[in-house]
Design a protein around this motif. Structure first.
Motif, PDB file in Angstrom:
ATOM      1  N   ARG A  74       0.841  -1.195   0.000  1.00  0.00           N
ATOM      2  CA  ARG A  74       0.000   0.000   0.000  1.00  0.00           C
ATOM      3  C   ARG A  74       0.879   1.250   0.000  1.00  0.00           C
ATOM      4  N   ALA A  75       0.617   2.134  -0.955  1.00  0.00           N
ATOM      5  CA  ALA A  75       1.370   3.377  -1.065  1.00  0.00           C
ATOM      6  C   ALA A  75       0.582   4.548  -0.489  1.00  0.00           C
ATOM      7  N   TRP A  76      -0.717   4.509  -0.657  1.00  0.00           N
ATOM      8  CA  TRP A  76      -1.608   5.585  -0.250  1.00  0.00           C
ATOM      9  C   TRP A  76      -3.016   5.018  -0.272  1.00  0.00           C
ATOM     10  N   ARG A  77      -3.975   5.764   0.196  1.00  0.00           N
ATOM     11  CA  ARG A  77      -5.341   5.273   0.186  1.00  0.00           C
ATOM     12  C   ARG A  77      -5.775   4.930  -1.242  1.00  0.00           C
ATOM     13  N   GLY A  78      -6.027   3.660  -1.498  1.00  0.00           N
ATOM     14  CA  GLY A  78      -6.483   3.211  -2.809  1.00  0.00           C
ATOM     15  C   GLY A  78      -5.386   3.043  -3.839  1.00  0.00           C
ATOM     16  N   LEU A  79      -4.130   3.306  -3.477  1.00  0.00           N
ATOM     17  CA  LEU A  79      -3.005   3.160  -4.402  1.00  0.00           C
ATOM     18  C   LEU A  79      -2.040   2.111  -3.866  1.00  0.00           C
ATOM     19  N   TRP A  80      -1.586   1.246  -4.762  1.00  0.00           N
ATOM     20  CA  TRP A  80      -0.726   0.132  -4.402  1.00  0.00           C
ATOM     21  C   TRP A  80       0.432   0.055  -5.383  1.00  0.00           C
ATOM     22  N   THR A  81       1.539  -0.526  -4.953  1.00  0.00           N
ATOM     23  CA  THR A  81       2.674  -0.736  -5.843  1.00  0.00           C
ATOM     24  C   THR A  81       3.038  -2.216  -5.860  1.00  0.00           C
ATOM     25  N   CYS A  82       3.657  -2.620  -6.956  1.00  0.00           N
ATOM     26  CA  CYS A  82       4.130  -3.992  -7.118  1.00  0.00           C
ATOM     27  C   CYS A  82       5.532  -3.919  -7.706  1.00  0.00           C
ATOM     28  N   ASN A  83       6.470  -4.643  -7.122  1.00  0.00           N
ATOM     29  CA  ASN A  83       7.856  -4.579  -7.596  1.00  0.00           C
ATOM     30  C   ASN A  83       8.259  -5.799  -8.416  1.00  0.00           C
ATOM     31  N   ARG A  84       7.279  -6.561  -8.873  1.00  0.00           N
ATOM     32  CA  ARG A  84       7.572  -7.734  -9.693  1.00  0.00           C
ATOM     33  C   ARG A  84       6.769  -7.685 -10.990  1.00  0.00           C
ATOM     34  N   VAL A  85       7.199  -8.455 -11.968  1.00  0.00           N
ATOM     35  CA  VAL A  85       6.482  -8.518 -13.243  1.00  0.00           C
ATOM     36  C   VAL A  85       5.124  -9.172 -13.003  1.00  0.00           C
ATOM     37  N   ILE A  86       4.081  -8.527 -13.499  1.00  0.00           N
ATOM     38  CA  ILE A  86       2.736  -9.096 -13.441  1.00  0.00           C
ATOM     39  C   ILE A  86       2.480  -9.702 -14.813  1.00  0.00           C
ATOM     40  N   PRO A  87       2.409 -11.029 -14.894  1.00  0.00           N
ATOM     41  CA  PRO A  87       2.293 -11.681 -16.212  1.00  0.00           C
ATOM     42  C   PRO A  87       0.973 -11.377 -16.919  1.00  0.00           C
ATOM     43  N   PRO A  88       0.985 -11.478 -18.255  1.00  0.00           N
ATOM     44  CA  PRO A  88      -0.196 -11.133 -19.052  1.00  0.00           C
ATOM     45  C   PRO A  88      -1.458 -11.909 -18.677  1.00  0.00           C
ATOM     46  N   GLU A  89      -1.302 -13.131 -18.216  1.00  0.00           N
ATOM     47  CA  GLU A  89      -2.490 -13.927 -17.876  1.00  0.00           C
ATOM     48  C   GLU A  89      -3.214 -13.398 -16.638  1.00  0.00           C
ATOM     49  N   ARG A  90      -2.616 -12.472 -15.931  1.00  0.00           N
ATOM     50  CA  ARG A  90      -3.253 -11.838 -14.768  1.00  0.00           C
ATOM     51  C   ARG A  90      -3.907 -10.499 -15.138  1.00  0.00           C
ATOM     52  N   LEU A  91      -3.913 -10.174 -16.426  1.00  0.00           N
ATOM     53  CA  LEU A  91      -4.432  -8.886 -16.905  1.00  0.00           C
ATOM     54  C   LEU A  91      -5.651  -9.095 -17.795  1.00  0.00           C
ATOM     55  N   ARG A  92      -6.539  -8.119 -17.746  1.00  0.00           N
ATOM     56  CA  ARG A  92      -7.723  -8.126 -18.618  1.00  0.00           C
ATOM     57  C   ARG A  92      -8.041  -6.675 -18.968  1.00  0.00           C
ATOM     58  N   ILE A  93      -8.292  -6.407 -20.245  1.00  0.00           N
ATOM     59  CA  ILE A  93      -8.679  -5.063 -20.650  1.00  0.00           C
ATOM     60  C   ILE A  93     -10.087  -4.818 -20.137  1.00  0.00           C
ATOM     61  N   LEU A  94     -10.259  -3.735 -19.384  1.00  0.00           N
ATOM     62  CA  LEU A  94     -11.553  -3.441 -18.779  1.00  0.00           C
ATOM     63  C   LEU A  94     -12.561  -2.987 -19.826  1.00  0.00           C
ATOM     64  N   GLY A  95     -12.120  -2.185 -20.767  1.00  0.00           N
ATOM     65  CA  GLY A  95     -13.016  -1.697 -21.813  1.00  0.00           C
ATOM     66  C   GLY A  95     -12.293  -0.694 -22.678  1.00  0.00           C
ATOM     67  N   GLU A  96     -12.780  -0.547 -23.865  1.00  0.00           N
ATOM     68  CA  GLU A  96     -12.150   0.391 -24.794  1.00  0.00           C
ATOM     69  C   GLU A  96     -12.555   1.832 -24.529  1.00  0.00           C
ATOM     70  N   ASP A  97     -13.753   2.039 -23.986  1.00  0.00           N
ATOM     71  CA  ASP A  97     -14.237   3.392 -23.733  1.00  0.00           C
ATOM     72  C   ASP A  97     -13.975   3.758 -22.271  1.00  0.00           C
ATOM     73  N   VAL A  98     -13.028   4.645 -22.061  1.00  0.00           N
ATOM     74  CA  VAL A  98     -12.601   5.032 -20.719  1.00  0.00           C
ATOM     75  C   VAL A  98     -13.472   6.148 -20.148  1.00  0.00           C
ATOM     76  N   ALA A  99     -14.066   6.965 -20.994  1.00  0.00           N
ATOM     77  CA  ALA A  99     -14.792   8.161 -20.549  1.00  0.00           C
ATOM     78  C   ALA A  99     -15.812   7.895 -19.445  1.00  0.00           C
ATOM     79  N   PRO A 100     -16.605   6.811 -19.486  1.00  0.00           N
ATOM     80  CA  PRO A 100     -17.571   6.593 -18.401  1.00  0.00           C
ATOM     81  C   PRO A 100     -16.915   6.447 -17.025  1.00  0.00           C
ATOM     82  N   HIS A 101     -15.668   6.024 -16.998  1.00  0.00           N
ATOM     83  CA  HIS A 101     -14.975   5.853 -15.707  1.00  0.00           C
ATOM     84  C   HIS A 101     -14.540   7.187 -15.097  1.00  0.00           C
ATOM     85  N   LEU A 102     -14.606   8.240 -15.884  1.00  0.00           N
ATOM     86  CA  LEU A 102     -14.280   9.562 -15.352  1.00  0.00           C
ATOM     87  C   LEU A 102     -15.408  10.124 -14.512  1.00  0.00           C
TER      88      LEU A 102
END
Length: 105
Positions: A74-102
């Motif tokens: 934990r770096a700050w409230r709601g923010l985290w850091t990782c010092n190791r490689v996170i492999p692609p199989e642990r990733l998923r694209i949330l969506g192509e349209d980012v604007a609604p998340h703003l």
């Protein structure tokens, strides 16, 4: 047990990230770390990334990241850091349209 975090990045980096994962050695910040955030911090993370890299919202991609809590610090409230490689199989694209998340709920 894996926990879901998010990572905001530039669209231009997506092919490399999906091929090799999130690598802290490629970080452009002061420290070689991968920065992650909780879903509630997504609007802030998008705005921060847009300002830091001086890009439009269309250039932003959000990734869901599934990692064990033991991988992150934990770096700050709601923010985290990782010092190791996170492999692609642990990733998923949330969506192509980012604007609604703003929008804050």
């Amino acid at each position: 047990m894996a926990t879901t975090y998010r990572h905001v990045t530039l669209r231009q980096y997506l092919p490399s990230i999906l091929a090799h994962g999130l690598d802290p050695a490629r970080a452009t910040g002061k420290q070689p770390l991968v920065w992650l955030h909780t879903p509630s911090r997504t609007p802030w993370a998008i705005t921060h990334t847009m300002r830091r890299h001086r890009v439009d919202v269309a250039e932003i991609v959000i990734l869901d990241v599934q990692v064990p809590q033991s991988w992150v610090r934990r770096a700050w409230r709601g923010l985290w850091t990782c010092n190791r490689v996170i492999p692609p199989e642990r990733l998923r694209i949330l969506g192509e349209d980012v604007a609604p998340h703003l929008q804050l709920s």
